[in-house]
Enzyme design. Structure first.
Site, PDB file in Angstrom:
ATOM      1  N   GLY A  67     -16.041   4.113 -12.018  1.00 30.05           N
ATOM      2  CA  GLY A  67     -16.675   2.989 -12.709  1.00 30.05           C
ATOM      3  C   GLY A  67     -18.059   3.372 -13.228  1.00 30.05           C
ATOM      4  N   ASP A 116      -7.810   2.372  -2.235  1.00 33.47           N
ATOM      5  CA  ASP A 116      -7.458   1.138  -2.938  1.00 33.47           C
ATOM      6  C   ASP A 116      -7.956  -0.037  -2.106  1.00 33.47           C
ATOM      7  OD1 ASP A 116      -6.342  -1.086  -4.074  1.00 33.47           O
ATOM      8  OD2 ASP A 116      -4.343  -0.210  -4.312  1.00 33.47           O
ATOM      9  N   ALA A 158     -14.979  -2.692  -7.522  1.00 35.96           N
ATOM     10  CA  ALA A 158     -14.797  -4.149  -7.507  1.00 35.96           C
ATOM     11  C   ALA A 158     -13.790  -4.530  -8.576  1.00 35.96           C
ATOM     12  CB  ALA A 158     -16.128  -4.861  -7.781  1.00 35.96           C
ATOM     13  N   THR A 197     -13.702  -6.342 -11.550  1.00 38.12           N
ATOM     14  CA  THR A 197     -14.818  -6.778 -12.398  1.00 38.12           C
ATOM     15  C   THR A 197     -14.383  -7.507 -13.678  1.00 38.12           C
ATOM     16  OG1 THR A 197     -14.867  -4.581 -13.395  1.00 38.12           O
ATOM     17  CG2 THR A 197     -16.437  -4.993 -11.621  1.00 38.12           C
ATOM     18  N   TYR A 210     -22.611  -3.815  -3.728  1.00 38.16           N
ATOM     19  CA  TYR A 210     -23.219  -4.420  -4.918  1.00 38.16           C
ATOM     20  C   TYR A 210     -22.556  -5.765  -5.195  1.00 38.16           C
ATOM     21  CZ  TYR A 210     -25.284   0.137  -5.263  1.00 38.16           C
ATOM     22  OH  TYR A 210     -25.997   1.275  -4.960  1.00 38.16           O
ATOM     23  N   THR A 236     -23.321  -9.804  -7.405  1.00 35.21           N
ATOM     24  CA  THR A 236     -23.507 -10.258  -8.785  1.00 35.21           C
ATOM     25  C   THR A 236     -24.401 -11.485  -8.919  1.00 35.21           C
ATOM     26  OG1 THR A 236     -22.294 -11.149 -10.699  1.00 35.21           O
ATOM     27  CG2 THR A 236     -21.356 -11.586  -8.539  1.00 35.21           C
ATOM     28  N   ASP A 237     -25.020 -11.587 -10.089  1.00 35.31           N
ATOM     29  CA  ASP A 237     -25.770 -12.783 -10.476  1.00 35.31           C
ATOM     30  C   ASP A 237     -24.840 -13.998 -10.625  1.00 35.31           C
ATOM     31  OD1 ASP A 237     -24.502 -11.448 -12.590  1.00 35.31           O
ATOM     32  OD2 ASP A 237     -25.953 -12.108 -14.098  1.00 35.31           O
ATOM     33  N   TYR A 281     -14.368 -14.950 -10.194  1.00 39.40           N
ATOM     34  CA  TYR A 281     -15.028 -13.678  -9.909  1.00 39.40           C
ATOM     35  C   TYR A 281     -16.248 -13.905  -9.012  1.00 39.40           C
ATOM     36  CZ  TYR A 281     -18.155  -9.696 -10.789  1.00 39.40           C
ATOM     37  OH  TYR A 281     -19.030  -8.647 -10.650  1.00 39.40           O
ATOM     38  N   TRP A 319     -25.279  -7.891 -15.553  1.00 41.46           N
ATOM     39  CA  TRP A 319     -25.057  -7.417 -16.918  1.00 41.46           C
ATOM     40  C   TRP A 319     -25.146  -5.877 -17.011  1.00 41.46           C
ATOM     41  CZ3 TRP A 319     -27.532 -11.014 -21.164  1.00 41.46           C
ATOM     42  CH2 TRP A 319     -27.282 -12.349 -20.850  1.00 41.46           C
TER      43      TRP A 319
HETATM   44  N1  LIG Z   1     -20.362  -4.972 -14.782  1.00 41.37           N
HETATM   45  C1  LIG Z   1     -21.281  -5.915 -14.616  1.00 41.37           C
HETATM   46  O1  LIG Z   1     -21.805  -6.470 -15.592  1.00 41.37           O
HETATM   47  C2  LIG Z   1     -21.710  -6.330 -13.245  1.00 41.37           C
HETATM   48  C3  LIG Z   1     -22.653  -7.363 -13.110  1.00 41.37           C
HETATM   49  C4  LIG Z   1     -23.078  -7.731 -11.832  1.00 41.37           C
HETATM   50  C5  LIG Z   1     -22.563  -7.092 -10.718  1.00 41.37           C
HETATM   51  N2  LIG Z   1     -21.624  -6.114 -10.873  1.00 41.37           N
HETATM   52  C6  LIG Z   1     -21.105  -5.461  -9.661  1.00 41.37           C
HETATM   53  O2  LIG Z   1     -21.602  -4.131  -9.666  1.00 41.37           O
HETATM   54  C7  LIG Z   1     -20.625  -3.257  -9.089  1.00 41.37           C
HETATM   55  C8  LIG Z   1     -20.336  -2.111 -10.031  1.00 41.37           C
HETATM   56  O3  LIG Z   1     -19.829  -2.633 -11.253  1.00 41.37           O
HETATM   57  P1  LIG Z   1     -19.419  -1.694 -12.485  1.00 41.37           P
HETATM   58  O4  LIG Z   1     -19.892  -2.378 -13.712  1.00 41.37           O
HETATM   59  O5  LIG Z   1     -19.789  -0.293 -12.219  1.00 41.37           O
HETATM   60  O6  LIG Z   1     -17.842  -1.857 -12.429  1.00 41.37           O
HETATM   61  P2  LIG Z   1     -16.719  -1.077 -13.273  1.00 41.37           P
HETATM   62  O7  LIG Z   1     -17.331  -0.149 -14.247  1.00 41.37           O
HETATM   63  O8  LIG Z   1     -15.752  -2.114 -13.719  1.00 41.37           O
HETATM   64  O9  LIG Z   1     -16.049  -0.203 -12.127  1.00 41.37           O
HETATM   65  C9  LIG Z   1     -15.370  -0.799 -11.073  1.00 41.37           C
HETATM   66  C10 LIG Z   1     -14.501   0.246 -10.438  1.00 41.37           C
HETATM   67  O10 LIG Z   1     -13.784  -0.406  -9.389  1.00 41.37           O
HETATM   68  C11 LIG Z   1     -12.511   0.130  -9.377  1.00 41.37           C
HETATM   69  N3  LIG Z   1     -11.524  -0.754  -8.794  1.00 41.37           N
HETATM   70  C12 LIG Z   1     -10.992  -1.896  -9.278  1.00 41.37           C
HETATM   71  N4  LIG Z   1     -10.065  -2.375  -8.441  1.00 41.37           N
HETATM   72  C13 LIG Z   1     -10.013  -1.500  -7.416  1.00 41.37           C
HETATM   73  C14 LIG Z   1      -9.253  -1.425  -6.233  1.00 41.37           C
HETATM   74  N5  LIG Z   1      -8.291  -2.328  -5.938  1.00 41.37           N
HETATM   75  N6  LIG Z   1      -9.460  -0.400  -5.385  1.00 41.37           N
HETATM   76  C15 LIG Z   1     -10.384   0.546  -5.669  1.00 41.37           C
HETATM   77  N7  LIG Z   1     -11.112   0.553  -6.767  1.00 41.37           N
HETATM   78  C16 LIG Z   1     -10.931  -0.479  -7.631  1.00 41.37           C
HETATM   79  C17 LIG Z   1     -12.147   0.402 -10.823  1.00 41.37           C
HETATM   80  O11 LIG Z   1     -11.170   1.396 -10.806  1.00 41.37           O
HETATM   81  P3  LIG Z   1     -10.300   1.804 -12.093  1.00 41.37           P
HETATM   82  O12 LIG Z   1     -11.212   2.771 -12.821  1.00 41.37           O
HETATM   83  O13 LIG Z   1      -9.099   2.450 -11.506  1.00 41.37           O
HETATM   84  O14 LIG Z   1     -10.028   0.530 -12.820  1.00 41.37           O
HETATM   85  C18 LIG Z   1     -13.477   0.848 -11.408  1.00 41.37           C
HETATM   86  O15 LIG Z   1     -13.600   2.252 -11.422  1.00 41.37           O
HETATM   87  C19 LIG Z   1     -19.437  -4.137  -8.740  1.00 41.37           C
HETATM   88  O16 LIG Z   1     -19.551  -4.548  -7.419  1.00 41.37           O
HETATM   89  C20 LIG Z   1     -19.601  -5.350  -9.631  1.00 41.37           C
HETATM   90  O17 LIG Z   1     -19.002  -6.497  -9.077  1.00 41.37           O
HETATM   91  C21 LIG Z   1     -21.189  -5.720 -12.097  1.00 41.37           C
END
Ligand SMILES: NC(=O)c1ccc[n+]([C@@H]2O[C@H](COP(=O)([O-])OP(=O)(O)OC[C@H]3O[C@@H](n4cnc5c(N)ncnc54)[C@H](OP(=O)(O)O)[C@@H]3O)[C@@H](O)[C@H]2O)c1
Length: 297
Positions: A11, A36, A60, A62, A99, A101-102, A125, A150
């Site tokens: 991710g 997983d 997560a 996401t 980690y 989220t907002d 979510y 974000w």
């Molecule tokens: N993105 C945002 O805007 C945002 C905002 C606030 C908080 N957050 C939090 O910040 C953290 C990092 O977010 P990010 O943006 O880096 O997320 P991301 O780019 O969507 O990456 C999430 C990773 O989680 C993996 N995943 C999904 N389902 C899974 C499962 N069942 N088992 C194992 N891995 C799994 C995905 O794997 P695959 O590659 O195989 O799909 C992906 O590589 C998360 O906790 C998210 O909730 C994100």
């Protein structure tokens, strides 16, 4: 040598964490195939194999809109798995960094949200991420929950890359201008996480355990973020013109909070760590992107 286990290795954040920690200890990185989060046995096996000192959970579910139609899977991954990770970390005497989220907030406050503010997620979510926070807190032990917002980076699925693509494909983009937040780069999060690890003595981990807000400084709207992306991009392209619209004109399955700006005061008081403002973090990401590799139309 400290043993780090990064989950969600493919991710946005997982990728940056691996890089940020690589000369700081022994880093094991697991993507979904190796761990997983929807499968408790897979989590137990991963922790046993890696026997880490620090587990960093960047994995997560996401997909904010898709979660509305897959609430059970989202809850297993975002709600239940963090509790299992916390139990495993406690059993193995490891620190859990998680980690969140907002989107645990309902957006009704006009000021930035502080850690003690009441949570009330507007979407599935956010509710599943809140359940994850609570499950970790219930287990106790050594944990940091960093709530952020974000996220963008030069790879993965994110608003920055979507805008760079649509900005070339379309003549006009209609972007929501009534949701406020702080775009935060995965790189800034990874660097801040490393600084905190560097600064925190092991014997302080239990005392400092808790929830911290961790986002880039400043705030904008999705519309303002899109405008900044085109303005700061050095590519000589005729970008789409941007029209600001209210959320009511962009119906999405999951409602979003109107204001999800996070206050980072606690992070800076406790750890003396500050993330850059979102505009300089954006400039850094744009520099790291080779815009010539973007598809042209
Ligand atoms: N993105 C945002 O805007 C945002 C905002 C606030 C908080 N957050 C939090 O910040 C953290 C990092 O977010 P990010 O943006 O880096 O997320 P991301 O780019 O969507 O990456 C999430 C990773 O989680 C993996 N995943 C999904 N389902 C899974 C499962 N069942 N088992 C194992 N891995 C799994 C995905 O794997 P695959 O590659 O195989 O799909 C992906 O590589 C998360 O906790 C998210 O909730 C994100």
């Amino acid at each position: 040598m400290t043993r780090f286990l990064v989950l969600g290795a493919n991710g946005q954040l997982g990728t940056e964490l691996q890089h940020a920690l690589q000369d700081f200890g022994h880093v094991t990185s697991y993507g979904r195939a190796a761990c997983d989060l929807s499968d408790p046995d897979s989590i137990h096996t991963a922790i046993q194999n890696a026997h880490p000192d620090v587990v960093l959970n960047a994995a997560a579910y996401t997909a904010v809109d898709r979660a509305e139609s897959e609430p059970d899977l989202a809850m297993r991954v975002n709600g239940e798995a963090p509790g299992i990770l916390a139990e495993q970390a406690k059993t193995h005497n490891a620190l859990l960094i998680h980690y969140s989220t907002d989107y645990v907030f309902d957006g009704t406050k006009s000021e930035p949200w502080v850690e003690e503010d009441p949570t009330q997620p507007l979407n599935v979510y956010g509710a599943t991420k809140l359940a994850g926070e609570r499950n970790i807190q219930q287990v106790g032990g050594a944990f940091f929950i960093f709530r952020t917002s974000w996220i963008f980076s030069p790879r993965g699925n994110n608003f920055l890359l979507t805008m760079l693509r649509l900005g070339q494909e379309r003549e006009e983009l209609r972007i929501v201008n009534d949701q406020r937040g702080a775009p935060t780069s995965a790189l800034a999060l990874a660097i801040a996480t490393r600084r905190i690890l560097e600064k925190t003595p092991k014997n302080q981990l239990n005392k400092l355990a808790g929830i911290y807000h961790m986002s880039c400084a400043g705030e904008t709207t999705w519309c303002g973020f899109a405008q900044a992306i085109f303005q700061k991009s050095r590519a000589e392209r005729p970008w789409a013109s941007i029209i600001g619209i209210p959320s009511s004109e962009y119906p999405a399955p999951a409602p979003r909070p109107a204001n999800s700006v996070l206050s980072n005061s606690k992070l800076s008081e406790v750890f003396e760590v500050k993330l850059p403002d979102w505009e300089s973090a954006l400039e850094t990401s744009l520099r790291r992107l080779d815009l010539n590799t973007l598809p042209s139309v």
